[in-house]
Design an enzyme around this catalytic site. Structure first.
Site, PDB file in Angstrom:
ATOM      1  CB  SER A  19       8.226 -12.675   4.499  1.00 40.21           C
ATOM      2  OG  SER A  19       7.937 -11.947   5.665  1.00 40.21           O
ATOM      3  CB  THR A  66       3.278  -8.039   2.208  1.00 40.83           C
ATOM      4  OG1 THR A  66       4.279  -7.184   1.667  1.00 40.83           O
ATOM      5  CG2 THR A  66       3.446  -9.438   1.636  1.00 40.83           C
ATOM      6  CE  LYS A  70       2.249  -3.721   2.682  1.00 42.67           C
ATOM      7  NZ  LYS A  70       3.426  -2.929   3.021  1.00 42.67           N
ATOM      8  N   GLY A 131       9.766   6.847  -4.991  1.00 39.84           N
ATOM      9  CA  GLY A 131       8.861   5.705  -5.070  1.00 39.84           C
ATOM     10  C   GLY A 131       7.434   6.153  -4.786  1.00 39.84           C
ATOM     11  CG  ASN A 155       6.980   6.234  -8.739  1.00 36.19           C
ATOM     12  OD1 ASN A 155       7.835   5.522  -8.214  1.00 36.19           O
ATOM     13  ND2 ASN A 155       5.885   5.732  -9.310  1.00 36.19           N
ATOM     14  NE  ARG A 156       9.571   1.936 -13.004  1.00 36.47           N
ATOM     15  CZ  ARG A 156       9.719   0.629 -12.870  1.00 36.47           C
ATOM     16  NH1 ARG A 156      10.827   0.042 -13.283  1.00 36.47           N
ATOM     17  NH2 ARG A 156       8.792  -0.109 -12.293  1.00 36.47           N
ATOM     18  CE  LYS A 160       2.119   2.260 -10.947  1.00 37.93           C
ATOM     19  NZ  LYS A 160       3.028   1.150 -10.685  1.00 37.93           N
ATOM     20  CG  LEU A 227      10.684   2.255   3.520  1.00 40.16           C
ATOM     21  CD1 LEU A 227      11.115   3.686   3.715  1.00 40.16           C
ATOM     22  CD2 LEU A 227       9.379   2.194   2.749  1.00 40.16           C
ATOM     23  CE1 TYR A 229      12.819  -4.995   5.464  1.00 38.92           C
ATOM     24  CE2 TYR A 229      14.226  -6.917   5.720  1.00 38.92           C
ATOM     25  CZ  TYR A 229      12.987  -6.355   5.439  1.00 38.92           C
ATOM     26  OH  TYR A 229      11.926  -7.169   5.130  1.00 38.92           O
TER      27      TYR A 229
HETATM   28  P1  NAP Z   1       5.639  -1.533  -4.350  1.00 34.45           P
HETATM   29  O1  NAP Z   1       4.336  -1.110  -3.803  1.00 34.45           O
HETATM   30  O2  NAP Z   1       5.697  -2.661  -5.310  1.00 34.45           O
HETATM   31  O3  NAP Z   1       6.328  -0.226  -5.040  1.00 34.45           O
HETATM   32  C1  NAP Z   1       7.564  -0.365  -5.702  1.00 34.45           C
HETATM   33  C2  NAP Z   1       8.102   1.027  -6.043  1.00 34.45           C
HETATM   34  O4  NAP Z   1       9.412   0.835  -6.590  1.00 34.45           O
HETATM   35  C3  NAP Z   1       7.292   1.769  -7.093  1.00 34.45           C
HETATM   36  O5  NAP Z   1       7.348   3.147  -6.822  1.00 34.45           O
HETATM   37  C4  NAP Z   1       8.070   1.457  -8.390  1.00 34.45           C
HETATM   38  O6  NAP Z   1       7.919   2.426  -9.390  1.00 34.45           O
HETATM   39  C5  NAP Z   1       9.477   1.491  -7.874  1.00 34.45           C
HETATM   40  N1  NAP Z   1      10.383   0.757  -8.749  1.00 34.45           N
HETATM   41  C6  NAP Z   1      10.434  -0.586  -8.948  1.00 34.45           C
HETATM   42  N2  NAP Z   1      11.414  -0.886  -9.823  1.00 34.45           N
HETATM   43  C7  NAP Z   1      11.987   0.298 -10.196  1.00 34.45           C
HETATM   44  C8  NAP Z   1      13.060   0.637 -11.070  1.00 34.45           C
HETATM   45  N3  NAP Z   1      13.748  -0.292 -11.734  1.00 34.45           N
HETATM   46  N4  NAP Z   1      13.386   1.937 -11.182  1.00 34.45           N
HETATM   47  C9  NAP Z   1      12.722   2.898 -10.501  1.00 34.45           C
HETATM   48  N5  NAP Z   1      11.693   2.634  -9.631  1.00 34.45           N
HETATM   49  C10 NAP Z   1      11.335   1.341  -9.492  1.00 34.45           C
HETATM   50  O7  NAP Z   1       6.633  -1.918  -3.177  1.00 34.45           O
HETATM   51  P2  NAP Z   1       6.664  -1.379  -1.657  1.00 34.45           P
HETATM   52  O8  NAP Z   1       5.840  -2.237  -0.803  1.00 34.45           O
HETATM   53  O9  NAP Z   1       6.426   0.077  -1.659  1.00 34.45           O
HETATM   54  O10 NAP Z   1       8.176  -1.695  -1.267  1.00 34.45           O
HETATM   55  C11 NAP Z   1       9.248  -0.901  -1.756  1.00 34.45           C
HETATM   56  C12 NAP Z   1      10.509  -1.245  -0.974  1.00 34.45           C
HETATM   57  O11 NAP Z   1      10.317  -0.877   0.386  1.00 34.45           O
HETATM   58  C13 NAP Z   1      10.815  -2.731  -0.990  1.00 34.45           C
HETATM   59  O12 NAP Z   1      12.202  -2.897  -1.087  1.00 34.45           O
HETATM   60  C14 NAP Z   1      10.326  -3.217   0.367  1.00 34.45           C
HETATM   61  O13 NAP Z   1      11.051  -4.325   0.846  1.00 34.45           O
HETATM   62  C15 NAP Z   1      10.566  -1.982   1.234  1.00 34.45           C
HETATM   63  N6  NAP Z   1       9.654  -1.914   2.390  1.00 34.45           N
HETATM   64  C16 NAP Z   1      10.221  -1.998   3.611  1.00 34.45           C
HETATM   65  C17 NAP Z   1       9.421  -1.929   4.734  1.00 34.45           C
HETATM   66  C18 NAP Z   1      10.064  -2.005   6.085  1.00 34.45           C
HETATM   67  O14 NAP Z   1       9.377  -2.365   7.055  1.00 34.45           O
HETATM   68  N7  NAP Z   1      11.332  -1.653   6.206  1.00 34.45           N
HETATM   69  C19 NAP Z   1       8.030  -1.773   4.605  1.00 34.45           C
HETATM   70  C20 NAP Z   1       7.478  -1.669   3.319  1.00 34.45           C
HETATM   71  C21 NAP Z   1       8.312  -1.753   2.195  1.00 34.45           C
HETATM   72  P3  NAP Z   1       6.715   2.341 -10.473  1.00 34.45           P
HETATM   73  O15 NAP Z   1       5.494   2.931  -9.776  1.00 34.45           O
HETATM   74  O16 NAP Z   1       7.183   3.158 -11.606  1.00 34.45           O
HETATM   75  O17 NAP Z   1       6.516   0.898 -10.809  1.00 34.45           O
END
Ligand code: NAP
Length: 289
Positions: A19, A66, A70, A131, A155-156, A160, A227, A229
């Site tokens: 983080s 995180t 959440k 996503g 979404n994959r 969901k 999202l 960075y």
């Molecule tokens: P999360 O709740 O674990 O969700 C992950 C998402 O990615 C799910 O929709 C998942 O699909 C999809 N995914 C994972 N592997 C995949 C693959 N190989 N092919 C296709 N889809 C795939 O994670 P999150 O918290 O939403 O975070 C997602 C991203 O956003 C991360 O990179 C995180 O760092 C970033 N983020 C950034 C901020 C910011 O402040 N900039 C804030 C929050 C998150 P399934 O449902 O099919 O598993």
């Protein structure tokens, strides 16, 4: 310098070691002259209730939450900010005078501010969100509250995406959102969309991947927001730019969500100049790694 008077804030999640939040919160505390240390707590799934009770017992003065906690943290809080209640996810805990923590969602606040900064106005626009996890949930609510015309959640795991779309529709009391498979372009408008990339695909070190490479999807967006960075430009952003779209990363979202959490914990407001300085320092640190 840590002393007997230093107060502790932190981040619970699993994993948490990667983080940037300790760095950002450290910079915010330094700028304000607050004696606060911000540390990470790796909390395994199933232990979130114990972690919240433990944090209260130890007098932790603010906590971020995180992946994967959440939603799971909500039953252990004494109250919820209406914004977090609407979204159904919490990323910030604020201690309450009568004990326990109140939950907020500063991801939503952070993304809204980042959109504003980049001039991304979702009013009347068709949006696709790639996503359906925590980040996508925040994005869907920002776009819904920003009066998007329709939100396509791709979404994959289709179920969901459909479930998230139903949550948004129920909460907003209108039929605004629909869930689709990642490669299902059949119902999408032909062009002029805003695309929000909210999967973890393309995140460093996996920099040569993009969740979608298909012209059928990328060719429909004139504005994309990733999202992620790290890296500062993902493959998804690069592919969209090559097709003439404007592309932005999630660093300002990260900084604004951190600023909002810091303001909630300390009661101080952080000015734009400080936020920009912190943004520049995080960018430098990301580029060093
Ligand atoms: P999360 O709740 O674990 O969700 C992950 C998402 O990615 C799910 O929709 C998942 O699909 C999809 N995914 C994972 N592997 C995949 C693959 N190989 N092919 C296709 N889809 C795939 O994670 P999150 O918290 O939403 O975070 C997602 C991203 O956003 C991360 O990179 C995180 O760092 C970033 N983020 C950034 C901020 C910011 O402040 N900039 C804030 C929050 C998150 P399934 O449902 O099919 O598993």
């Amino acid at each position: 310098m840590i002393s007997g008077k230093t107060r502790v804030c932190g981040l619970m999640g699993y994993p948490v070691a990667h983080s940037m939040s300790p760095f950002i919160q450290g910079k915010l505390a330094e700028a304000a002259g607050d004696d606060i240390a911000y540390v990470t707590f790796p909390v395994k799934p199933g232990s979130v209730g114990e972690a919240v009770r433990g944090a209260e017992a130890l007098g932790i003065c603010g906590m971020n939450v995180t992946v994967p906690h959440k939603k799971a943290v909500i039953p252990f809080l004494v109250s919820l900010d209406p914004g977090a209640e609407k979204v159904g996810a919490v990323n910030t805990l604020v201690p309450q005078e009568n004990g326990g923590y109140k939950g907020y969602n500063t991801d939503v606040i952070g993304l809204r501010r980042a959109f504003g900064q980049y001039g991304i106005d979702t009013e009347g626009r068709d949006v696709m969100i790639i996503g359906a996890g925590g980040g996508a949930r925040a994005a869907a609510f920002v776009c819904a509250e920003g009066k998007a015309s329709h939100i396509y959640i791709m979404n994959r795991s289709v179920e969901k995406g459909v479930a998230l779309a139903e949550d948004v529709n129920k909460s907003m009391e209108m039929s605004l959102c629909s869930g689709h498979a990642l490669d299902d372009v059949s119902g999408l408008p032909g062009s002029g969309m805003i695309a929000v990339q909210a999967t973890s695909v393309g995140l460093s070190p996996d920099i040569d991947s993009s969740p979608v490479e298909d012209e059928g999807i990328l060719g429909r967006a004139d504005t994309v927001f990733d999202l992620i960075y790290t890296p500062a430009e993902t493959k998804f952003m690069r592919l969209a730019k090559e097709r003439g779209a404007k592309a932005y990363n999630g660093l300002w979202m990260l900084v604004w969500q951190a600023v909002s959490a810091y303001e909630l914990w300390t009661g101080h407001s952080v000015d734009e100049e400080t936020a920009r300085r912190v943004y520049d320092e995080v960018l430098l640190k990301i580029n060093e790694n």
